[in-house]
Write an enzyme that holds these catalytic residues in place. Structure first.
Site, PDB file in Angstrom:
ATOM      1  N   HIS A 131     -60.004  28.745  13.108  1.00 46.97           N
ATOM      2  CA  HIS A 131     -60.250  29.119  14.509  1.00 46.97           C
ATOM      3  C   HIS A 131     -61.745  29.453  14.631  1.00 46.97           C
ATOM      4  O   HIS A 131     -62.137  30.590  14.830  1.00 46.97           O
ATOM      5  CB  HIS A 131     -59.346  30.288  14.913  1.00 46.97           C
ATOM      6  CG  HIS A 131     -59.235  30.505  16.399  1.00 46.97           C
ATOM      7  ND1 HIS A 131     -58.023  30.621  17.048  1.00 46.97           N
ATOM      8  CD2 HIS A 131     -60.175  30.630  17.372  1.00 46.97           C
ATOM      9  CE1 HIS A 131     -58.229  30.820  18.353  1.00 46.97           C
ATOM     10  NE2 HIS A 131     -59.533  30.836  18.565  1.00 46.97           N
ATOM     11  N   ASN A 175     -57.823  25.029  15.622  1.00 47.07           N
ATOM     12  CA  ASN A 175     -57.589  25.508  16.966  1.00 47.07           C
ATOM     13  C   ASN A 175     -58.647  24.922  17.893  1.00 47.07           C
ATOM     14  O   ASN A 175     -59.847  25.129  17.681  1.00 47.07           O
ATOM     15  CB  ASN A 175     -57.681  27.035  17.027  1.00 47.07           C
ATOM     16  CG  ASN A 175     -57.558  27.521  18.459  1.00 47.07           C
ATOM     17  OD1 ASN A 175     -56.491  27.441  19.056  1.00 47.07           O
ATOM     18  ND2 ASN A 175     -58.659  27.976  19.046  1.00 47.07           N
ATOM     19  N   GLU A 176     -58.206  24.193  18.897  1.00 48.32           N
ATOM     20  CA  GLU A 176     -59.082  23.646  19.931  1.00 48.32           C
ATOM     21  C   GLU A 176     -60.225  22.806  19.360  1.00 48.32           C
ATOM     22  O   GLU A 176     -61.401  23.175  19.403  1.00 48.32           O
ATOM     23  CB  GLU A 176     -59.615  24.761  20.828  1.00 48.32           C
ATOM     24  CG  GLU A 176     -58.486  25.514  21.518  1.00 48.32           C
ATOM     25  CD  GLU A 176     -58.940  26.414  22.652  1.00 48.32           C
ATOM     26  OE1 GLU A 176     -60.150  26.699  22.737  1.00 48.32           O
ATOM     27  OE2 GLU A 176     -58.083  26.821  23.463  1.00 48.32           O
ATOM     28  N   GLU A 386     -51.329  28.814  22.946  1.00 50.16           N
ATOM     29  CA  GLU A 386     -52.075  29.842  23.671  1.00 50.16           C
ATOM     30  C   GLU A 386     -51.886  29.631  25.157  1.00 50.16           C
ATOM     31  O   GLU A 386     -51.858  28.496  25.635  1.00 50.16           O
ATOM     32  CB  GLU A 386     -53.586  29.770  23.403  1.00 50.16           C
ATOM     33  CG  GLU A 386     -54.041  30.318  22.085  1.00 50.16           C
ATOM     34  CD  GLU A 386     -55.568  30.285  21.951  1.00 50.16           C
ATOM     35  OE1 GLU A 386     -56.279  30.188  22.981  1.00 50.16           O
ATOM     36  OE2 GLU A 386     -56.047  30.335  20.812  1.00 50.16           O
ATOM     37  N   GLU A 435     -64.161  38.242  22.912  1.00 47.68           N
ATOM     38  CA  GLU A 435     -63.995  36.931  23.551  1.00 47.68           C
ATOM     39  C   GLU A 435     -65.255  36.079  23.378  1.00 47.68           C
ATOM     40  O   GLU A 435     -65.913  35.692  24.337  1.00 47.68           O
ATOM     41  CB  GLU A 435     -63.595  37.097  25.019  1.00 47.68           C
ATOM     42  CG  GLU A 435     -62.164  37.610  25.199  1.00 47.68           C
ATOM     43  CD  GLU A 435     -61.093  36.658  24.648  1.00 47.68           C
ATOM     44  OE1 GLU A 435     -61.373  35.471  24.460  1.00 47.68           O
ATOM     45  OE2 GLU A 435     -59.965  37.131  24.399  1.00 47.68           O
ATOM     46  N   TRP A 436     -65.589  35.809  22.131  1.00 46.53           N
ATOM     47  CA  TRP A 436     -66.685  34.905  21.781  1.00 46.53           C
ATOM     48  C   TRP A 436     -67.960  35.258  22.529  1.00 46.53           C
ATOM     49  O   TRP A 436     -68.328  36.425  22.529  1.00 46.53           O
ATOM     50  CB  TRP A 436     -66.239  33.439  22.005  1.00 46.53           C
ATOM     51  CG  TRP A 436     -64.944  33.148  21.276  1.00 46.53           C
ATOM     52  CD1 TRP A 436     -63.714  32.981  21.831  1.00 46.53           C
ATOM     53  CD2 TRP A 436     -64.744  33.053  19.856  1.00 46.53           C
ATOM     54  NE1 TRP A 436     -62.770  32.768  20.852  1.00 46.53           N
ATOM     55  CE2 TRP A 436     -63.360  32.808  19.628  1.00 46.53           C
ATOM     56  CE3 TRP A 436     -65.588  33.119  18.743  1.00 46.53           C
ATOM     57  CZ2 TRP A 436     -62.820  32.650  18.355  1.00 46.53           C
ATOM     58  CZ3 TRP A 436     -65.045  32.964  17.468  1.00 46.53           C
ATOM     59  CH2 TRP A 436     -63.693  32.733  17.294  1.00 46.53           C
TER      60      TRP A 436
END
Ligand code: BG6
Length: 478
Positions: A131, A175-176, A386, A435-436
């Site tokens: 991730h 992830n993504e 998610e 959150e990044w």
């Protein structure tokens, strides 16, 4: 698309199938902290944050402090009543320099402790190998732009399957994949901050698919018989709604899905082992006009296509929002993934905005994208990996309850009315976290975390009670 417009606005009372699984998600960098403890090596996000690239110049050095407070996480997971916990492993905690030679037993112990504590409470696991937090040492050797990443990732995956495979039954490789490629190696807004939106972006994506495929077959050939688990990849996609009824806009909306979901999904789930035809055509055409001698989109060998095709046991879907899409002829000559698509993306003002500026609330979008997947990928088993929204810093998060109630109801409609094979759902996120690039400003959690207190207390929001009840009822019985 037109047939989709039926029963959009009706609430559907009923239950989910008996063995439906309910979960919540987090990821290593966003919650763990302990960034350099017990032998952990630095990741690209450690470096990026230390350079001051996150909002408010915050870092993930401590964040929710789950490295020390994981027992508290297990407690609240059990309080929520989830069946499974979707977390990710920090590659550089297990392999500080990214390679098998740097094996760190203390990092492995940390995950063993979490896994065992969860299983003791009857909570199973969905584990993502990646991730976004690549070991910095591997980025220094080229990261996802290097073909060697496929071997590095395979070694890392093997160690994880060996160490945790007896207890973990649901695996995700990446992830993504889109976010890793586009934000990390395209526009450089995420770590490692590489700006190469015309070429590097496609190269990174190509190597992600190759790495996924390698890890999938590694599991299937060497671990599946013994452990019986399942392996997938989590892909993120909005629903893309055509702006107008024109044929151009319908084609543009579909192209937008192919360029994002299909970029990765077509090779794995789509039956050909290759990129979508429309994507190959558009990138090749643009590249030719820009004077490139070949397409900027790399090619798979015939052997690779065979391996890509069907490299999944289920499909992981991250879904948050909907976009309006219209046809737009890009006139600039810049080689750029976005310009390659000839689309423009807009928002419908009726869709409520939220604290995360990219996220608008449109519940039926999740049903439409589930149907799209069923129609294009032959109805694979799906886990929603998610789904969620950000709200202000409050325990009274009625907006989050609204979001979950209506989005999850649309998932139920997809199962009951459209026969989409959805097996489980994990909400983003268990608790407020880093959150990044948006730092601690966006709060996605069922549990509130006080980042000003050194104890990082977790407190349930109203939505935690809502989700607990929904799980206990297995849906919305009348
Ligand atoms: C998803 C990511 O795209 O969005 C999560 O997989 C992330 O890790 C979530 O936390 C919210 O996104 P953002 O960019 O608003 O933090």
């Amino acid at each position: 698309y037109r047939a989709y417009a039926q029963d959009r606005d009706e609430f559907y009372y009923g239950k989910f199938p008996d063995h439906f699984e309910w979960g919540v998600a987090t990821s290593a960098y966003q919650i763990e902290g302990g960034w350099n403890e017990d032998g952990k090596g630095p990741s690209i996000w450690d470096k990026f944050a230390h350079k001051g690239r996150l909002l408010g110049k915050v870092t993930g050095d401590v964040t929710c402090d789950s490295y020390h407070l994981y027992e508290e996480d297990v407690r609240i997971l059990s309080e929520l009543g989830v069946n499974f916990y979707h977390l990710s492993l920090s590659w550089s905690r297990i392999l500080p320099d990214g390679t098998a030679g740097s094996y760190n037993q203390k990092g492995v112990d940390y995950y063993n402790n979490i896994i065992n504590a969860l299983l003791a409470r009857n909570i199973t696991l969905m584990v993502a190998l990646y991730h976004w937090d690549l070991p910095q040492a591997l980025e220094d050797k080229g990261g996802f732009r290097s073909d060697l990443i496929v071997d590095w990732f395979e070694d890392y995956a093997r160690i994880c399957f060996e160490q945790f495979g007896d207890r973990v039954k649901l695996w995700l490789t990446f992830n993504e994949a889109y976010v890793i490629s586009f934000f990390g190696y395209g526009v450089g807004e995420h770590a490692p901050g590489v700006r190469d939106p015309g070429v590097g972006v496609y190269k990174a994506a190509h190597n992600i698919i190759r790495s996924h495929t390698r890890a999938y077959h590694l599991y299937t050939n060497h671990f599946k018989e013994k452990y019986g688990g399942s392996v997938s990849i989590a892909l993120d996609i909005e629903w893309k709604e055509p702006l107008t009824d024109s044929e151009e806009d319908y084609l543009a909306a579909d192209r937008a899905i192919q360029f994002k979901l299909g970029w990765f999904g077509n090779a794995i789930f789509g039956g050909s082992g290759d990129y979508p035809e429309v994507m190959k055509h558009y990138v090749a055409e643009k590249s030719r006009r820009q004077g490139f001698s070949s397409s900027r989109l790399p090619e798979f060998t015939e052997e690779e296509k065979k391996l890509n095709n069907g490299a999944f046991d289920y499909l992981g879907l991250n879904h948050y929002t909907t976009h309006l899409v219209t046809q737009s002829n890009t006139t600039t000559m810049r080689p750029h993934y976005e310009d390659d698509q000839d689309i423009e993306i807009l928002n419908d003002p009726c869709w409520a905005p939220c604290k995360a500026d990219w996220l608008r609330v449109n519940p039926w979008g999740i049903r439409y994208i589930l149907r799209w997947i069923k129609e294009h990928y032959g109805n694979p088993p799906i886990y929603i990996t998610e789904n969620g929204r950000a709200t202000d810093d409050s325990l009274e998060d009625w907006d989050r309850i609204y979001y979950y109630k209506y989005y999850i109801n649309e998932v139920l409609k997809a199962i009951r009315l459209d026969n989409v094979d959805v097996r489980g759902y994990s909400a983003w996120s268990l608790m407020d976290n880093l959150e990044w690039t948006n730092g601690f400003d966006e709060r996605f959690g069922f549990y509130h975390v006080d980042f000003t207190s050194s104890k990082r207390p977790r407190r349930p929001k109203q939505s935690a009670y809502f989700y607990r009840e929904l799980i206990a009822n297995n849906g919305f019985p009348r």
